[in-house]
Scaffold this motif. Structure first.
Motif, short mmCIF file in Angstrom:
data_model
loop_
_atom_site.label_atom_id
_atom_site.label_comp_id
_atom_site.label_asym_id
_atom_site.label_seq_id
_atom_site.Cartn_x
_atom_site.Cartn_y
_atom_site.Cartn_z
N LEU A 8 36.28 -41.77 45.60
CA LEU A 8 37.61 -41.36 44.89
C LEU A 8 39.05 -42.75 46.21
O LEU A 8 39.50 -42.69 44.30
CB LEU A 8 38.20 -40.26 45.75
CG LEU A 8 37.44 -38.84 46.00
CD1 LEU A 8 37.26 -38.06 47.27
CD2 LEU A 8 37.29 -38.56 44.09
N ARG A 47 37.31 -40.03 38.02
CA ARG A 47 38.70 -39.15 37.55
C ARG A 47 39.62 -39.16 36.82
O ARG A 47 40.75 -39.85 36.57
CB ARG A 47 38.82 -38.41 39.13
CG ARG A 47 37.58 -37.45 39.58
CD ARG A 47 38.66 -37.18 40.87
NE ARG A 47 38.17 -35.71 41.73
CZ ARG A 47 37.93 -35.79 43.00
NH1 ARG A 47 39.66 -35.95 43.03
NH2 ARG A 47 37.45 -35.05 43.77
N PRO A 129 37.75 -31.81 53.37
CA PRO A 129 37.48 -31.24 51.97
C PRO A 129 36.20 -30.26 52.59
O PRO A 129 35.96 -30.32 53.53
CB PRO A 129 36.66 -32.90 51.78
CG PRO A 129 36.46 -33.16 53.15
CD PRO A 129 36.49 -33.20 54.12
N THR A 136 35.14 -31.41 44.27
CA THR A 136 35.18 -30.91 44.19
C THR A 136 37.24 -31.19 44.88
O THR A 136 36.86 -32.40 45.81
CB THR A 136 35.48 -29.46 45.53
OG1 THR A 136 34.83 -30.02 47.00
CG2 THR A 136 34.07 -28.80 44.55
N THR A 137 38.55 -30.85 44.86
CA THR A 137 39.68 -31.13 44.58
C THR A 137 40.12 -31.41 46.43
O THR A 137 41.51 -31.84 46.67
CB THR A 137 40.59 -31.86 43.86
OG1 THR A 137 41.21 -30.29 43.95
CG2 THR A 137 40.24 -32.17 42.66
N CYS A 138 39.95 -29.84 47.11
CA CYS A 138 40.52 -28.74 48.14
C CYS A 138 40.77 -30.11 49.23
O CYS A 138 39.53 -30.24 48.99
CB CYS A 138 40.55 -27.47 48.05
SG CYS A 138 41.15 -27.22 49.64
N GLY A 163 43.87 -37.91 43.85
CA GLY A 163 43.07 -36.75 42.45
C GLY A 163 43.01 -35.29 44.04
O GLY A 163 41.93 -34.16 42.66
N GLN A 164 42.93 -35.79 45.15
CA GLN A 164 42.65 -34.73 46.05
C GLN A 164 44.10 -33.50 46.07
O GLN A 164 44.83 -34.01 45.35
CB GLN A 164 42.11 -34.61 46.74
CG GLN A 164 41.02 -35.38 47.59
CD GLN A 164 40.50 -34.68 46.83
OE1 GLN A 164 39.59 -35.38 45.50
NE2 GLN A 164 39.71 -34.43 47.41
N THR A 165 43.66 -31.95 45.97
CA THR A 165 45.04 -30.67 46.03
C THR A 165 44.66 -30.32 47.34
O THR A 165 44.38 -30.18 48.62
CB THR A 165 44.40 -29.95 45.62
OG1 THR A 165 43.95 -30.20 44.02
CG2 THR A 165 45.80 -29.14 45.30
N ILE A 291 35.20 -29.31 36.00
CA ILE A 291 36.44 -29.87 36.34
C ILE A 291 36.66 -30.48 35.27
O ILE A 291 38.63 -30.32 34.82
CB ILE A 291 36.65 -31.30 36.77
CG1 ILE A 291 35.46 -30.92 38.67
CG2 ILE A 291 37.31 -32.25 37.14
CD1 ILE A 291 35.76 -32.08 39.68
N ASN A 295 40.75 -29.27 33.56
CA ASN A 295 41.74 -30.93 33.55
C ASN A 295 42.28 -30.21 32.00
O ASN A 295 43.03 -30.50 30.97
CB ASN A 295 41.26 -31.59 33.13
CG ASN A 295 41.40 -32.44 34.55
OD1 ASN A 295 41.74 -31.89 35.73
ND2 ASN A 295 40.02 -33.33 35.24
#
Length: 307
Positions: A8, A47, A129, A136-138, A163-165, A291, A295
């Motif tokens: 990532l 990503r 994570p 997954t982005t969380c 790119g993570q949330t 995903i 997007n």
């Protein structure tokens, strides 16, 4: 977990150094990273628009902790669940990390338990994570009582950059946020099966064809806010119903015994224990497709000016 983080960060353009004290193992890790990056590229699951060669050029490995952390802006610890091993390594990191470096732990251990004796504890937090990390982005950011606000802000921005949330907890809490919610859902489903209300297949269908149809694009509060005339209307009209259900379900029982064995038996009809890896690949392909779909929808909503 560590391989996912490395990929990532490299996808986002950062230079990454992976540390493992054993030379043979760290080279195996790099081999696995190379293989995985190529597979992700072939599946169209990357990503960022970054080539395989460019991604791998940004990742190096070492068995020297000092070489790994020197001049780093951020360290992501990804050790196994043994908290004593994690604490030991973190003390070593604490002795060689830079004056502005932040350390994030991937584990579920409360950050105060890991960082209490660290010299640089103001720059330590948990960055946990949701699995599988690549798809997954969380990521839950959990501060210890002494973690500096600046450390939280910088880590949150860094996670957004790759790119993570980020989900920023205001204080540490067992189970954090996402895992706490997941535990409540698991307990509710477990009790339905144990009490003979539903079998495993129907509980799973209730999630995938019911709640899951909502939850892939909105949270639990948004669901009821939209289903009723706002959240407070739901509390007025549905509050007694929810309270009654909560009282009726026998929470706070440790899962195990015959019920757990029966659940695994039913689950193994679809995914036998010797085919778990095949099941994970099935899951990952669907998460990758979701995903891409999300997007596409977000781009369309942005262009159309939708919520």
């Amino acid at each position: 977990m560590g391989q996912s983080w490395a990929i990532l960060f490299a996808w986002a353009g950062y230079r990454v150094c992976v540390f493992d004290p054993e030379s043979a193992h760290v080279m195996t890790v790099f081999t696995e990273i190379c293989k995985w990056v190529k597979e992700l590229d072939a599946d169209g699951a990357t990503r960022r628009n970054r080539t395989v060669d460019d991604t791998l050029e940004r990742i190096s490995v070492t068995n020297s902790l000092t070489d790994c952390v020197t001049d780093s802006i951020y360290i992501q610890e990804c050790l196994p669940g043994d908290s004593s091993l994690r604490s030991e390594i973190l003390k070593q990191v604490d002795g060689v990390m830079g004056a502005d470096t932040i350390v994030g732990s991937s584990g579920m251990t409360l950050p105060s338990l890991l960082s209490a004796d660290l010299t640089n504890r103001r720059r330590f937090l948990t960055a946990h994570p949701v699995d599988p990390l690549i798809y997954t982005t969380c990521v839950e950011l959990v501060p210890a009582p002494w973690t500096a606000t600046e450390s939280c802000d910088r880590t949150s921005q860094l996670m957004a950059n790759i790119g993570q949330t980020p989900v920023m907890l205001l204080r540490e809490q067992e189970g954090f946020a996402a895992c706490g919610i997941e535990s409540a859902i698991l307990e509710a489903g477990y009790q339905l099966i144990k009490d003979g209300v539903c079998d495993v297949a129907d509980v799973e269908t209730g999630m995938t064809e019911g709640l899951g149809m909502w939850y892939w694009c909105m949270g639990m509060f948004d669901v009821q806010h939209l289903n009723r005339n706002g959240w407070q209307d739901f509390c007025i009209r549905g509050g007694d119903m929810v309270l009654g259900i909560q009282k009726d379900i026998n929470f706070f029982e440790r899962m195990g015994g015959d019920t757990a064995r029966n659940i695994e038996k039913d689950l193994s009809v679809h995914v036998p224990l010797d085919q778990l890896q095949k099941g994970r690949r099935w899951r990952d392909r669907r998460l990758s497709s979701l995903i891409k779909f999300k997007n596409t929808l977000e781009q369309r909503d942005s262009q159309d000016g939708d919520i």
